[in-house]
Design an enzyme around this catalytic site. Structure first.
Site, PDB file in Angstrom:
ATOM      1  CG  HIS A 215      -0.107   0.153   2.524  1.00 38.28           C
ATOM      2  ND1 HIS A 215       0.511  -0.923   3.131  1.00 38.28           N
ATOM      3  CD2 HIS A 215       0.206   1.238   3.284  1.00 38.28           C
ATOM      4  CE1 HIS A 215       1.159  -0.505   4.222  1.00 38.28           C
ATOM      5  NE2 HIS A 215       0.994   0.807   4.339  1.00 38.28           N
ATOM      6  NE  ARG A 282       9.383  -5.559  10.817  1.00 34.72           N
ATOM      7  CZ  ARG A 282       8.545  -4.692  10.262  1.00 34.72           C
ATOM      8  NH1 ARG A 282       7.298  -5.010  10.016  1.00 34.72           N
ATOM      9  NH2 ARG A 282       8.969  -3.486   9.927  1.00 34.72           N
TER      10      ARG A 282
END
Ligand SMILES: C=C1C[C@]23C[C@H]1CC[C@H]2[C@@]12CCC[C@@](C)(C(=O)O1)[C@H]2[C@@H]3C(=O)O
Ligand SMILES: O=C(O)CCC(=O)C(=O)O
Ligand SMILES: [Fe+2]
Length: 356
Positions: A215, A282
């Site tokens: 995106h 993460r």
């Protein structure tokens, strides 16, 4: 009341307990070359903000060629970055039932849930997010009824420091196009922002999963802090997907769609995504910086002349976010005035697995 788990926009599985990648989260096969990353080329530039003579030139060059760069010597303390990371960890390690107490409502922006762009894909992403707009107090109270202050204090300090840095960066990025504060009256009082915490649990089959689909950000600029685990990748025409390595203390800066509009197309907004890995959890924190609400963003008049007509019509940030929510990767072209040149601004869809 929190939305029920089966709600399409809150389809949040507890990714921490899954031992095998479910079909619902399987994006790709090993034959899918579009997804492959190319780490044999150089990544985005690293710019030292203390380098007064060259920082502005380097920033301009990075914005034109990559739409992204990393910064060091930005004056955000390591203590604050560590505290922010710890606050994110504390949030995402809550039991799912607890996190869902702060679930984002179907039409809302703030709160816990899957990425907003999830509805454009038939597969689910291997991530969870928490969006903060303004004060985190209401949601923090739902998450930690007796101990919400610690979280709020960190968020508020982070937002305050990031706002200063974002303002400074915006002037550097515009400065390298010859734009000064006199040219942008609306920007003098600062902008609006949102804070996005992203969590990508370790994944049993990372090559087939997607952390956050490709995106561009609907912002002027985004300041991203990633923990010591790589996963962020940027797309560069000709190079493909390139990993942005986490450097201790560095921050990643993305050109967003609104800066692309302001620059009349001179700065591309960077296409980026997050991939996941087998062993490590993460975490990333994105500070999404935009103009004050109500301000119409259009190509800066200094960058427009007979040979360079305005490429975009004026839009406010909230109008653009609405357009993005509806049209996703076609949002920029939907506010475009002139047809793009051949081979420019019309990249082929790099997000396969679309809905429908
Ligand atoms: C201010 C913003 C910008 C938003 C929407 C709203 C709050 C959350 C942001 C993100 C963060 C994650 C990627 C993205 C694509 C998403 O799904 O939510 C972003 C989106 C955008 O940049 O369009
Ligand atoms: O996790 C990352 O590195 C990317 C996050 C991101 O792109 C976003 O929050 O907009
Ligand atoms: Fe992003």
């Amino acid at each position: 009341m929190p939305s029920i788990i089966s709600d399409i926009h809150q389809k949040q599985l507890d990714l921490y307990t899954i031992k095998e990648l479910p079909e619902s989260h399987a994006w790709r096969s090993s034959l899918d070359h579009d997804y492959q990353s190319n780490d044999s080329v150089e990544s985005i530039p690293v710019i030292d903000l203390n380098d007064e003579n060259f920082a502005i030139e380097k920033i301009g060059h990075a914005c034109k060629t990559w739409g992204a760069f990393q910064i060091i010597n930005h004056n955000i303390s390591q203590r604050l970055l560590d505290n922010m990371e710890a606050a994110g960890k504390r949030l995402f390690s809550l039991p799912m039932q607890q996190k869902l107490k702060a679930a984002r409502s179907a039409d809302g922006i703030a709160g816990y849930g899957v990425a907003r762009i999830s509805s454009f894909f038939s597969k689910l992403m291997w991530s969870e997010g928490f969006t903060i707009v303004g004060s985190p107090l209401d949601h923090a109270r739902q998450l930690w009824p007796h101990d919400y202050k610690k979280f709020c204090d960190v968020i508020e300090e982070y937002e305050k420091e990031m706002e200063k840095l974002a303002g400074r960066l915006m002037w550097l990025m515009l400065g390298s196009l010859g734009i000064s504060k006199d040219d942008v009256k609306w920007a003098v009082g600062g902008g609006c922002s949102a804070l996005q915490l992203n969590s990508y649990p370790a994944c049993p089959d990372p090559d087939r999963a997607m952390g956050l689909a490709a995106h561009t950000d609907s912002t002027i600029l985004t300041i991203l802090h990633q923990n010591n685990t790589s996963g962020l990748q940027v797309f560069k025409e000709g190079n493909g997907w390139v990993t942005v390595p986490p450097l201790p203390g560095a921050l990643v800066i993305n050109v967003g769609d609104l800066l692309h509009i302001l620059s009349n197309g001179l700065y591309p907004s960077v296409l980026h995504r997050a991939v996941v890995n087998r062993t490590r959890h993460r975490l990333s924190v994105a500070y999404l910086y935009g103009p004050p609400s109500g301000v119409k963003i259009s190509p800066l008049s200094k960058l427009v002349d007979q040979g360079h007509p305005p490429l975009y019509r004026p839009v406010t940030w909230s109008e653009y976010l609405g357009t993005k929510a509806k049209h996703f990767d076609k949002a920029l072209s939907s506010v475009r005035l002139c047809a793009p040149r051949i081979g420019f601004g019309n990249p082929k869809d790099r997000n396969s697995v679309p809905v429908g």
